[in-house]
Design an enzyme around this catalytic site. Structure first.
Site, PDB file in Angstrom:
ATOM      1  N   GLY A  28     -24.639  98.035  20.674  1.00 18.09           N
ATOM      2  CA  GLY A  28     -23.559  98.128  21.654  1.00 18.09           C
ATOM      3  C   GLY A  28     -23.301  99.549  22.132  1.00 18.09           C
ATOM      4  O   GLY A  28     -23.350  99.846  23.322  1.00 18.09           O
ATOM      5  N   ILE A  97     -34.243 103.542   9.649  1.00 22.29           N
ATOM      6  CA  ILE A  97     -34.008 104.980   9.580  1.00 22.29           C
ATOM      7  C   ILE A  97     -34.163 105.495   8.152  1.00 22.29           C
ATOM      8  O   ILE A  97     -34.358 106.706   7.937  1.00 22.29           O
ATOM      9  CB  ILE A  97     -32.598 105.341  10.131  1.00 22.29           C
ATOM     10  CG1 ILE A  97     -32.451 106.852  10.354  1.00 22.29           C
ATOM     11  CG2 ILE A  97     -31.511 104.808   9.195  1.00 22.29           C
ATOM     12  CD1 ILE A  97     -33.427 107.444  11.319  1.00 22.29           C
ATOM     13  N   ASP A 118     -23.851 100.369  12.883  1.00 23.60           N
ATOM     14  CA  ASP A 118     -22.796  99.394  12.618  1.00 23.60           C
ATOM     15  C   ASP A 118     -22.684  99.045  11.139  1.00 23.60           C
ATOM     16  O   ASP A 118     -22.132  98.022  10.785  1.00 23.60           O
ATOM     17  CB  ASP A 118     -23.028  98.114  13.434  1.00 23.60           C
ATOM     18  CG  ASP A 118     -24.338  97.422  13.068  1.00 23.60           C
ATOM     19  OD1 ASP A 118     -25.089  97.969  12.232  1.00 23.60           O
ATOM     20  OD2 ASP A 118     -24.601  96.328  13.610  1.00 23.60           O
ATOM     21  N   ASN A 119     -23.242  99.890  10.250  1.00 24.14           N
ATOM     22  CA  ASN A 119     -23.077  99.600   8.829  1.00 24.14           C
ATOM     23  C   ASN A 119     -22.904 100.888   8.033  1.00 24.14           C
ATOM     24  O   ASN A 119     -23.417 101.949   8.387  1.00 24.14           O
ATOM     25  CB  ASN A 119     -24.239  98.764   8.280  1.00 24.14           C
ATOM     26  CG  ASN A 119     -25.521  99.557   8.143  1.00 24.14           C
ATOM     27  OD1 ASN A 119     -25.750 100.199   7.125  1.00 24.14           O
ATOM     28  ND2 ASN A 119     -26.357  99.518   9.180  1.00 24.14           N
ATOM     29  N   ALA A 122     -26.182 102.837   6.176  1.00 24.93           N
ATOM     30  CA  ALA A 122     -27.036 103.631   7.060  1.00 24.93           C
ATOM     31  C   ALA A 122     -26.312 104.880   7.539  1.00 24.93           C
ATOM     32  O   ALA A 122     -26.905 105.957   7.657  1.00 24.93           O
ATOM     33  CB  ALA A 122     -27.499 102.789   8.245  1.00 24.93           C
ATOM     34  N   CYS A 162     -16.197 112.819   3.780  1.00 24.90           N
ATOM     35  CA  CYS A 162     -15.048 113.623   3.358  1.00 24.90           C
ATOM     36  C   CYS A 162     -13.798 112.768   3.193  1.00 24.90           C
ATOM     37  O   CYS A 162     -12.879 113.127   2.451  1.00 24.90           O
ATOM     38  CB  CYS A 162     -14.779 114.744   4.372  1.00 24.90           C
ATOM     39  SG  CYS A 162     -15.834 116.195   4.138  1.00 24.90           S
ATOM     40  N   CYS A 174     -16.299  84.272 -11.423  1.00 23.24           N
ATOM     41  CA  CYS A 174     -15.798  82.929 -11.738  1.00 23.24           C
ATOM     42  C   CYS A 174     -15.176  82.244 -10.521  1.00 23.24           C
ATOM     43  O   CYS A 174     -15.211  81.026 -10.409  1.00 23.24           O
ATOM     44  CB  CYS A 174     -14.794  82.998 -12.887  1.00 23.24           C
ATOM     45  SG  CYS A 174     -15.559  83.352 -14.482  1.00 23.24           S
ATOM     46  N   CYS A 434     -15.273 116.740  -1.509  1.00 24.47           N
ATOM     47  CA  CYS A 434     -16.214 115.737  -1.001  1.00 24.47           C
ATOM     48  C   CYS A 434     -17.473 115.718  -1.862  1.00 24.47           C
ATOM     49  O   CYS A 434     -18.079 116.773  -2.085  1.00 24.47           O
ATOM     50  CB  CYS A 434     -16.577 116.031   0.453  1.00 24.47           C
ATOM     51  SG  CYS A 434     -17.844 114.913   1.121  1.00 24.47           S
TER      52      CYS A 434
END
Length: 625
Positions: A28, A97, A118-119, A122, A162, A174, A434
């Site tokens: 997108g 990637i 979108d994840n 990655a 960060c 369960c 970080c």
């Protein structure tokens, strides 16, 4: 496309023409961003995307048409965008990637990297590699009508990690395996348990919460035996008996066992087992209409229709797995099928198996369309949001090209905020705590054919890097490889420990006095022998590793009797009350936004429900414990 606030637009366009940039993701945001990059005149644009085009993409990913379905997004995007400006060199990579070819050295060839992913996994990978390669990254994301753009530069601005990220939702074992109460429980069972046990690599442990396993040890042991029985049924894949064997196991035998645990059903309705032959006899109409059933993803299928889809998807998946096993390079270990929301075979199987299980437990069934949204963690995407965010990415890139990081902004698209549609903040400084960008980074050349972990620890860490006799821990993403009490791996070759080119090792200084910050070492395979020592640092002369900043001791709290003030600040029972004004409440999944919200979760003793108390008002009173 030049910002009206850019005082030197000619310089920006000249620098863009000379730049080689990388765009990760051609979905997108990627379609809009590629169009902008090409029309702006960036000299060379590389695209990396593993995905193929699906029908559901066409409403917002405008570079694709119906005839492109099932084709590579990266390759089709290149062909379409090239027509906008033939003078721009576009290179497409239909690949992941995270593949070995896209290493640190490869990333370092680019002037800017654009993330249009979108994840979470990655994004974190690209963030980490860009920091190691010292290449500026422009991160972007959208969630419905909300969007964000962030410039990331090593040592100058905050990186992607960060700010802590919300971990993916997991469910107690369960609940998923024994006491589902919601459609999502059955969907996770079909996707992360049943599909993986029969066609994948056993359970997807990331989907399950094992924190309460010890409290249900007997039931957990029974569930392990069920999994073992399923693995035996797996050997019958492709036989005529296979569908009934699987059905009888998970929808009859396992259900009968669950019903025998009387205490489990004192406050719940017990599930009803199903008989395969009896259900098949009453499914003649559904069998005759199989083709129309399979095509209608919007309809909530009946129990009989779900059985038809269950059997048909099993047949398709069985054929695929057998073909994988019989391929020249395939083996029983390599032959696995994993869930993909755009893979009709796995989606049909998960939808049908989840709906049949829902029927047993008296839970509402869902349409295939709804299950695709839930199993694929799909968040509605808005074309206009993608276009705005893509435009902002290019505007921020002009500042990066000129090295004007002090002018770079974090820009938020929040259409429902009371103030304005676009809101920008100065780029945050790196978070000193970080775990990704606050570390010291270096590289090392390793002859993986002969280097041992002892070579790395003794010759490189202790001698070249100057750790000497300090107590250290060496770890990777799997876990600890070495510490003073865990020296069993020292004589093993680094390759035997799963260390390969472009792996990362973390060195932690465990000494109490003046410890170094954590050091992340990028492994580069030596292209030629480095002499007697198989491990040699890329740059160790004059190497200065910073010390960890000292943590300040907490100030003693002035005693008060009930309510009072200290230096004009309200105090309640000795605790300073901090008023936090939430400037822009922002939701965070694909879009990482900072807010003042505080979450508190309370786990109930009788079931697995978690209560979230979510304060999203403009102001919140926070009492620090």
């Amino acid at each position: 496309m030049v910002s009206e606030t850019d005082p030197e637009p000619g310089i920006s366009l000249t620098l863009a023409k000379q730049a080689r940039v990388l765009m990760v993701g051609a979905g997108g945001i990627g379609c809009e961003l590629l169009k902008n990059l090409v029309l702006t005149g960036f000299g060379e644009v590389h695209i990396v995307d593993l995905d193929t085009i699906d029908l559901s993409n066409l409403n917002r990913q405008f570079l694709f048409r119906h005839e492109h379905i099932k084709k590579s997004k990266a390759l089709v995007a290149k062909e379409a965008a090239q027509q906008f400006n033939p003078n721009v060199k576009i290179v497409a990579h239909h690949a992941n990637i995270k593949d070995a070819e896209f290493n640190i050295e490869w990333f370092s060839r680019f002037r800017i990297v654009f993330n249009a992913l979108d994840n979470l996994e990655a994004r974190r990978h690209v963030n980490k590699v860009c920091l190691a390669a010292d290449v500026p990254l422009i991160e972007s994301g959208t969630t419905g009508f909300n969007g964000q753009v962030q410039v990331i530069k090593k040592g100058v601005t905050a990186c992607y990690d960060c700010t802590p990220k919300e971990t993916p939702k997991s469910f107690p074992v369960c609940t998923i395996r024994s006491t589902p109460s919601q459609p999502i429980h059955c969907i996770v069972w079909g996707k992360s348990y049943l599909l993986n046990e029969i066609f994948g690599a056993s359970e997807d442990e990331s989907a399950f919460d094992h924190s309460s396993d010890k409290d249900n040890a007997k039931e957990i042991e029974e569930l392990r035996r069920e999994s073992e029985a399923l693995r035996k049924i797996r050997q019958s894949v492709g036989t005529p008996e296979f569908p009934q064997m699987l059905f009888d196991k998970v929808y009859n035998t396992d259900i009968v066992r669950l019903r025998s645990i009387e205490d489990m059903w004192k406050t719940r309705k017990a599930p009803e087992p199903l008989d395969y032959r009896a259900l098949m006899e009453q499914s003649s109409a559904a069998i005759a209409a199989k083709e129309s059933v399979l095509k209608d993803g919007q309809k909530v299928w009946s129990l009989e229709e779900n059985l038809v889809v269950f059997n048909d998807s099993l047949e398709r998946l069985s054929k695929r797995i057998l073909e994988l096993k019989s391929s020249e390079n395939g083996s029983s270990q390599d032959a696995i099928i994993t869930f993909d929301k755009d893979d009709e075979d796995t989606l049909d199987f998960v939808a049908a198996s989840a709906n049949i299980r829902s029927s047993l437990f008296g839970i509402d069934r869902k349409s295939k369309f709804d299950i695709k949204q839930m199993a694929g963690n799909i968040i509605p995407a808005i074309a206009t949001t993608n276009a705005i965010v893509a435009g902002l990415c290019v505007l921020e890139s002009f500042k990066v090209l000129k090295g004007e990081y002090e002018r770079a902004k974090e820009v938020f698209l929040t259409p429902f905020a009371p103030a304005r549609l676009l809101a920008s903040d100065r780029s945050r400084k790196p978070n000193p705590d970080c775990p990704v960008c606050s570390v010291f980074q270096t590289r090392v050349h390793v002859d993986l054919s002969r280097a041992t972990l002892n070579d790395f620890v003794e010759d490189f860490v202790k001698l070249e890097m100057g750790y000497g006799e300090k107590d250290i821990t060496v770890s990777n993403e799997i876990g600890i490889l070495y510490d003073p009490d865990e020296a069993g791996n020292l004589d093993k070759k680094m390759s035997e420990l799963g260390i390969k080119s472009d792996s990362f090792l973390t060195i932690t200084d465990d000494t109490d006095k003046n410890p170094y910050v954590n050091v992340v070492v990028a492994i580069h395979e030596a292209k030629e022998s480095s002499g007697d020592k198989p491990v040699k640092g890329v740059q160790t002369s004059g190497l200065k590793i910073p010390l960890k900043p000292r943590t300040k001791e907490p100030s003693p709290v002035a005693e008060t009797n009930g309510h009072g003030t200290t230096n004009g600040k309200p105090v309640h029972n000795g605790l300073e009350v901090q008023t936090v004004l939430a400037k822009r409440p922002r939701q965070d999944d694909d879009v990482e936004l900072t807010s003042a919200k505080k979450r508190k979760a309370a786990k109930l003793s009788d079931d697995d429900d978690v209560i979230f108390i979510d304060d999203t008002e403009g102001g919140a009173i926070v009492i620090d414990d």
